[in-house]
Design a protein around this motif. Structure first.
Motif, PDB file in Angstrom:
ATOM      1  N   GLY A 177     -45.954  -1.709 -22.985  1.00 49.78           N
ATOM      2  CA  GLY A 177     -44.461  -1.211 -22.605  1.00 49.78           C
ATOM      3  C   GLY A 177     -43.751  -1.715 -23.875  1.00 49.78           C
ATOM      4  N   ARG A 178     -42.330  -1.799 -23.576  1.00 52.04           N
ATOM      5  CA  ARG A 178     -41.372  -2.439 -24.613  1.00 52.04           C
ATOM      6  C   ARG A 178     -41.594  -3.796 -25.182  1.00 52.04           C
ATOM      7  N   GLY A 179     -42.520  -4.713 -24.550  1.00 49.57           N
ATOM      8  CA  GLY A 179     -42.849  -5.688 -25.148  1.00 49.57           C
ATOM      9  C   GLY A 179     -43.580  -5.526 -26.462  1.00 49.57           C
TER      10      GLY A 179
ATOM     11  N   ALA B 188     -48.672   3.788 -21.634  1.00 53.05           N
ATOM     12  CA  ALA B 188     -47.470   3.285 -22.003  1.00 53.05           C
ATOM     13  C   ALA B 188     -46.439   3.526 -20.964  1.00 53.05           C
ATOM     14  N   SER B 189     -45.403   2.602 -21.028  1.00 51.06           N
ATOM     15  CA  SER B 189     -44.234   2.812 -20.294  1.00 51.06           C
ATOM     16  C   SER B 189     -43.329   3.734 -20.887  1.00 51.06           C
ATOM     17  N   ARG B 190     -42.524   4.197 -19.961  1.00 55.31           N
ATOM     18  CA  ARG B 190     -41.488   5.210 -20.475  1.00 55.31           C
ATOM     19  C   ARG B 190     -40.485   4.538 -21.746  1.00 55.31           C
ATOM     20  N   ALA B 191     -40.431   3.322 -21.499  1.00 58.71           N
ATOM     21  CA  ALA B 191     -39.579   2.677 -22.546  1.00 58.71           C
ATOM     22  C   ALA B 191     -40.322   2.715 -24.033  1.00 58.71           C
TER      23      ALA B 191
ATOM     24  N   GLN C  80     -47.435   8.496 -21.354  1.00 64.17           N
ATOM     25  CA  GLN C  80     -46.601   7.723 -20.334  1.00 64.17           C
ATOM     26  C   GLN C  80     -47.171   7.932 -18.800  1.00 64.17           C
ATOM     27  N   VAL C  81     -47.091   6.592 -18.289  1.00 61.39           N
ATOM     28  CA  VAL C  81     -47.594   6.464 -16.974  1.00 61.39           C
ATOM     29  C   VAL C  81     -46.328   6.324 -16.121  1.00 61.39           C
ATOM     30  N   GLY C  82     -46.295   6.817 -14.838  1.00 58.88           N
ATOM     31  CA  GLY C  82     -45.165   6.771 -13.999  1.00 58.88           C
ATOM     32  C   GLY C  82     -44.484   7.786 -13.498  1.00 58.88           C
ATOM     33  N   GLN C  83     -43.394   7.573 -12.740  1.00 60.60           N
ATOM     34  CA  GLN C  83     -42.789   8.611 -11.996  1.00 60.60           C
ATOM     35  C   GLN C  83     -42.509   9.936 -12.860  1.00 60.60           C
ATOM     36  N   THR C  84     -42.239   9.910 -13.947  1.00 59.84           N
ATOM     37  CA  THR C  84     -41.876  11.038 -14.797  1.00 59.84           C
ATOM     38  C   THR C  84     -43.054  11.088 -15.861  1.00 59.84           C
ATOM     39  N   GLY C  85     -44.070  10.280 -15.622  1.00 62.67           N
ATOM     40  CA  GLY C  85     -45.232  10.611 -16.520  1.00 62.67           C
ATOM     41  C   GLY C  85     -46.381  11.054 -15.807  1.00 62.67           C
TER      42      GLY C  85
ATOM     43  N   ILE D  69     -45.085  -5.028 -20.051  1.00 58.81           N
ATOM     44  CA  ILE D  69     -44.472  -4.090 -18.956  1.00 58.81           C
ATOM     45  C   ILE D  69     -43.661  -4.773 -18.126  1.00 58.81           C
ATOM     46  N   SER D  70     -42.766  -4.702 -17.709  1.00 59.96           N
ATOM     47  CA  SER D  70     -42.112  -5.409 -16.561  1.00 59.96           C
ATOM     48  C   SER D  70     -42.366  -4.911 -15.189  1.00 59.96           C
ATOM     49  N   GLY D  71     -42.633  -3.877 -15.087  1.00 63.50           N
ATOM     50  CA  GLY D  71     -43.130  -3.487 -13.817  1.00 63.50           C
ATOM     51  C   GLY D  71     -42.177  -2.753 -12.587  1.00 63.50           C
ATOM     52  N   SER D  72     -41.220  -1.770 -13.334  1.00 64.87           N
ATOM     53  CA  SER D  72     -40.262  -1.176 -12.689  1.00 64.87           C
ATOM     54  C   SER D  72     -40.849  -0.216 -11.654  1.00 64.87           C
ATOM     55  N   VAL D  73     -39.914   0.189 -10.608  1.00 65.22           N
ATOM     56  CA  VAL D  73     -40.439   0.927  -9.411  1.00 65.22           C
ATOM     57  C   VAL D  73     -41.066   2.280  -9.949  1.00 65.22           C
ATOM     58  N   GLN D  74     -40.395   2.745 -11.130  1.00 62.24           N
ATOM     59  CA  GLN D  74     -40.750   4.155 -11.514  1.00 62.24           C
ATOM     60  C   GLN D  74     -42.172   3.842 -12.498  1.00 62.24           C
ATOM     61  N   HIS D  75     -42.417   2.798 -13.196  1.00 65.10           N
ATOM     62  CA  HIS D  75     -43.566   2.713 -13.723  1.00 65.10           C
ATOM     63  C   HIS D  75     -44.764   2.554 -12.583  1.00 65.10           C
ATOM     64  N   TYR D  76     -44.493   1.741 -11.497  1.00 67.94           N
ATOM     65  CA  TYR D  76     -45.186   1.456 -10.313  1.00 67.94           C
ATOM     66  C   TYR D  76     -45.439   2.755  -9.664  1.00 67.94           C
TER      67      TYR D  76
ATOM     68  N   ILE E  53     -49.964  -8.637 -18.193  1.00 73.21           N
ATOM     69  CA  ILE E  53     -49.839  -9.574 -19.224  1.00 73.21           C
ATOM     70  C   ILE E  53     -48.330  -9.518 -19.654  1.00 73.21           C
ATOM     71  N   ASN E  54     -47.423 -10.654 -19.464  1.00 78.08           N
ATOM     72  CA  ASN E  54     -46.181 -11.024 -19.610  1.00 78.08           C
ATOM     73  C   ASN E  54     -45.697 -12.170 -20.018  1.00 78.08           C
ATOM     74  N   LYS E  55     -44.852 -12.387 -20.835  1.00 82.45           N
ATOM     75  CA  LYS E  55     -44.304 -13.694 -21.378  1.00 82.45           C
ATOM     76  C   LYS E  55     -43.331 -14.314 -20.343  1.00 82.45           C
TER      77      LYS E  55
ATOM     78  N   ASP F 170     -47.596 -14.909 -24.520  1.00 83.99           N
ATOM     79  CA  ASP F 170     -47.282 -13.928 -25.538  1.00 83.99           C
ATOM     80  C   ASP F 170     -48.480 -12.941 -25.807  1.00 83.99           C
ATOM     81  N   LEU F 171     -48.195 -11.393 -25.383  1.00 81.98           N
ATOM     82  CA  LEU F 171     -49.208 -10.654 -25.680  1.00 81.98           C
ATOM     83  C   LEU F 171     -49.945 -10.431 -27.012  1.00 81.98           C
ATOM     84  N   PHE F 172     -49.143 -11.141 -28.140  1.00 78.89           N
ATOM     85  CA  PHE F 172     -49.731 -10.986 -29.328  1.00 78.89           C
ATOM     86  C   PHE F 172     -50.821 -12.267 -29.561  1.00 78.89           C
TER      87      PHE F 172
HETATM   88  C1  LIG Z   1     -35.476   9.133 -13.326  1.00 75.77           C
HETATM   89  C2  LIG Z   1     -36.303   7.691 -13.942  1.00 75.77           C
HETATM   90  C3  LIG Z   1     -37.694   7.946 -14.266  1.00 75.77           C
HETATM   91  C4  LIG Z   1     -38.445   7.293 -14.820  1.00 75.77           C
HETATM   92  N1  LIG Z   1     -39.674   7.439 -15.061  1.00 75.77           N
HETATM   93  C5  LIG Z   1     -40.562   6.363 -15.673  1.00 75.77           C
HETATM   94  C6  LIG Z   1     -42.108   6.574 -15.837  1.00 75.77           C
HETATM   95  O1  LIG Z   1     -42.413   7.735 -15.611  1.00 75.77           O
HETATM   96  N2  LIG Z   1     -42.453   5.680 -16.374  1.00 75.77           N
HETATM   97  C7  LIG Z   1     -41.871   4.412 -16.676  1.00 75.77           C
HETATM   98  O2  LIG Z   1     -42.704   3.319 -17.201  1.00 75.77           O
HETATM   99  N3  LIG Z   1     -40.768   4.159 -16.512  1.00 75.77           N
HETATM  100  C8  LIG Z   1     -39.847   5.275 -16.064  1.00 75.77           C
HETATM  101  N4  LIG Z   1     -38.379   5.077 -16.037  1.00 75.77           N
HETATM  102  C9  LIG Z   1     -37.841   3.863 -16.945  1.00 75.77           C
HETATM  103  C10 LIG Z   1     -38.136   2.583 -15.842  1.00 75.77           C
HETATM  104  O3  LIG Z   1     -36.649   2.228 -15.122  1.00 75.77           O
HETATM  105  C11 LIG Z   1     -38.055   1.071 -16.844  1.00 75.77           C
HETATM  106  O4  LIG Z   1     -36.957   1.501 -17.773  1.00 75.77           O
HETATM  107  C12 LIG Z   1     -39.367   1.281 -17.707  1.00 75.77           C
HETATM  108  O5  LIG Z   1     -40.446   1.354 -16.852  1.00 75.77           O
HETATM  109  C13 LIG Z   1     -39.392  -0.061 -18.408  1.00 75.77           C
HETATM  110  O6  LIG Z   1     -40.355  -0.185 -19.228  1.00 75.77           O
HETATM  111  P1  LIG Z   1     -41.149  -1.425 -19.636  1.00 75.77           P
HETATM  112  O7  LIG Z   1     -41.601  -2.113 -18.525  1.00 75.77           O
HETATM  113  O8  LIG Z   1     -41.984  -1.299 -21.002  1.00 75.77           O
HETATM  114  O9  LIG Z   1     -39.591  -2.281 -20.549  1.00 75.77           O
HETATM  115  P2  LIG Z   1     -38.940  -3.555 -20.017  1.00 75.77           P
HETATM  116  O10 LIG Z   1     -38.431  -3.236 -18.569  1.00 75.77           O
HETATM  117  O11 LIG Z   1     -37.996  -3.809 -21.049  1.00 75.77           O
HETATM  118  O12 LIG Z   1     -40.195  -4.704 -19.885  1.00 75.77           O
HETATM  119  C14 LIG Z   1     -40.491  -5.112 -20.991  1.00 75.77           C
HETATM  120  C15 LIG Z   1     -41.337  -6.428 -20.614  1.00 75.77           C
HETATM  121  O13 LIG Z   1     -41.988  -6.873 -21.813  1.00 75.77           O
HETATM  122  C16 LIG Z   1     -42.041  -8.375 -21.603  1.00 75.77           C
HETATM  123  N5  LIG Z   1     -42.311  -8.953 -22.933  1.00 75.77           N
HETATM  124  C17 LIG Z   1     -41.624  -8.669 -24.217  1.00 75.77           C
HETATM  125  N6  LIG Z   1     -42.082  -9.139 -25.090  1.00 75.77           N
HETATM  126  C18 LIG Z   1     -43.297  -9.811 -24.798  1.00 75.77           C
HETATM  127  C19 LIG Z   1     -44.473 -10.424 -25.622  1.00 75.77           C
HETATM  128  N7  LIG Z   1     -44.475 -10.667 -26.854  1.00 75.77           N
HETATM  129  N8  LIG Z   1     -45.426 -10.686 -24.731  1.00 75.77           N
HETATM  130  C20 LIG Z   1     -45.351 -10.339 -23.412  1.00 75.77           C
HETATM  131  N9  LIG Z   1     -44.747  -9.863 -22.804  1.00 75.77           N
HETATM  132  C21 LIG Z   1     -43.309  -9.534 -23.255  1.00 75.77           C
HETATM  133  C22 LIG Z   1     -40.915  -8.694 -21.210  1.00 75.77           C
HETATM  134  O14 LIG Z   1     -40.827  -9.929 -20.792  1.00 75.77           O
HETATM  135  C23 LIG Z   1     -40.646  -7.566 -20.072  1.00 75.77           C
HETATM  136  O15 LIG Z   1     -40.829  -7.982 -18.828  1.00 75.77           O
HETATM  137  C24 LIG Z   1     -37.728   5.943 -15.283  1.00 75.77           C
HETATM  138  C25 LIG Z   1     -36.597   5.573 -14.774  1.00 75.77           C
HETATM  139  C26 LIG Z   1     -35.932   6.586 -14.553  1.00 75.77           C
HETATM  140  C27 LIG Z   1     -34.341   6.449 -14.150  1.00 75.77           C
END
Ligand SMILES: Cc1cc2nc3c(=O)[nH]c(=O)nc-3n(C[C@H](O)[C@H](O)[C@H](O)COP(=O)(O)OP(=O)(O)OC[C@H]3O[C@@H](n4cnc5c(N)ncnc54)[C@H](O)[C@@H]3O)c2cc1C
Length: 324
Positions: free
Chosen positions: A212-214, A237-240, A252-257, A270-277, A289-291, A308-310
């Motif tokens: 994910g974004r991490g 991957a997450s959408r981010a 991309q895995v999730g609601q729109t993936g 990956i933080s675990g948003s409802v859209q990813h879940y 795995i999340n810090k 830390d994932l790294f």
């Molecule tokens: C209509 C709609 C549809 C969507 N469809 C999807 C979809 O299909 N799939 C999807 O994934 N999202 C989707 N989203 C987006 C979703 O809401 C979230 O924004 C997205 O899932 C967040 O991705 P993330 O968890 O990677 O990023 P973040 O929420 O930013 O989480 C990143 C995580 O990484 C952790 N992290 C950072 N650095 C490190 C490190 N070095 N080591 C360990 N952990 C670290 C942080 O603690 C954080 O928890 C959608 C949103 C909308 C509104």
């Protein structure tokens, strides 16, 4: 004798596993109503696959073959299958919840006045021989049970990996069906490109590692690929991560993936948003795995590593490699 049809999903020369999974779902229904389980192929040339289909419970194999069905064309596929449905009147038609089936089965339902439910995670039969389908609602927060009433056929797609293929001992009697197809000027396949895959396709993978974004950038995804390769897993991957341009949309895995349902899902950074879940919540075992100890993914996983994932990923990959 009533029939349950299962659509055959074939990639190049091989029958995809989802066909066998859905045959298992059909065999479960057969236990309730004694119907004949039939595999149904729509395309230009099925090849000799009846022995494999029989091994997984197909007692009959309808081949709907026509050169015009070589490339997937939703309106021609719908016309072909609808014609044969009207001729044989099956009770139930099941297929994998693939993009192709999601595309053309609604057209089939419309042409045959059938009931349709997509993305079942379970199927059952009521005492009155009505198909009951369980599917997720509200991005995976609840499960709905849907019943078909006074409608035939009852058409449903089944989520990939929802059923385990079980071997039986039926031998499939082959029935060839010829169909007259109209020429379709609205839809022409110009070219089909097969994208070579380094890792298992996400919707079929038994294990998936997603970043994910991490991950912070595209190059860092190397640690995700290394862990995935050590496990023989697909990489998601997450959408981010996709929106940041680090990895392609097909990951991309999730609601729109993609909606995936592997035995093991490892969510990294990956933080675990409802859209990813919504896209991975039905995985059998989820590892996060999340810090951040307060990341919502820790409320949804079976095993969590807070770190830390790294640091964690290379160490985990090394340990897995040692296991051989
Ligand atoms: C209509 C709609 C549809 C969507 N469809 C999807 C979809 O299909 N799939 C999807 O994934 N999202 C989707 N989203 C987006 C979703 O809401 C979230 O924004 C997205 O899932 C967040 O991705 P993330 O968890 O990677 O990023 P973040 O929420 O930013 O989480 C990143 C995580 O990484 C952790 N992290 C950072 N650095 C490190 C490190 N070095 N080591 C360990 N952990 C670290 C942080 O603690 C954080 O928890 C959608 C949103 C909308 C509104």
């Amino acid at each position: 004798m009533s029939e349950i049809w299962v659509l055959v999903d074939k990639a190049q020369d091989t029958v995809r596993n989802v066909t066998y999974e859905v045959l298992s779902a059909a065999s479960k229904l057969k236990e309730k109503n004694g119907a004949t389980v039939c595999a149904v192929y729509v395309g230009d040339n099925s090849g000799a696959i009846e022995a494999d289909l029989g091994k997984y419970g197909a007692e009959k194999f309808y081949k709907i073959e026509n050169p015009a069905l070589k490339d997937f064309n939703p309106s021609l596929y719908a016309a072909a299958l609808s014609e044969v449905i009207k001729k044989h009147n099956p009770d139930i038609v099941l297929g994998g919840n693939t993009l192709q089936n999601q595309d053309f089965l609604p057209r089939v339902a419309s042409r045959t006045a059938a009931g349709l439910c997509l993305d079942a995670i379970d199927v059952d039969m009521s005492s009155s021989s009505t198909l009951q389908v369980k599917r997720y609602k509200y991005s995976g927060k609840s499960i709905a049970t849907i019943s078909f009433h006074d409608v035939k056929p009852m058409i449903a797609t089944v989520r990939l990996n929802a059923f385990k293929p079980t071997e039986g001992s039926a031998s499939a009697e082959v029935v060839s069906e010829s169909v007259d197809l109209p020429s379709d000027e609205n839809y022409k396949v110009i070219e089909t490109k097969i994208i070579p895959k380094e890792r298992p396709e996400l919707t079929e993978a038994d294990k998936i590692v997603s970043g994910g974004r991490g991950m912070a950038n595209g190059e860092n995804f190397k640690v995700v690929y290394d862990l995935a390769d050590s496990l023989g897993a697909g990489a998601g991957a997450s959408r981010a991560a996709v929106d940041s341009g680090w990895v392609p949309y097909e990951m991309q895995v999730g609601q729109t993936g993609k909606v995936v349902s592997p035995n093991l899902y490892v969510a990294v950074g990956i933080s675990g948003s409802v859209q990813h879940y919504a896209g991975m919540g039905s995985s059998k075992v989820i590892v996060a795995i999340n810090k951040d100890p307060d990341a919502p993914i820790f409320q949804k996983c079976d095993y969590g590593i807070c770190g830390d994932l790294f640091d964690v990923l290379p160490a985990l990959t090394d340990e897995i490699k040692k296991l051989g």
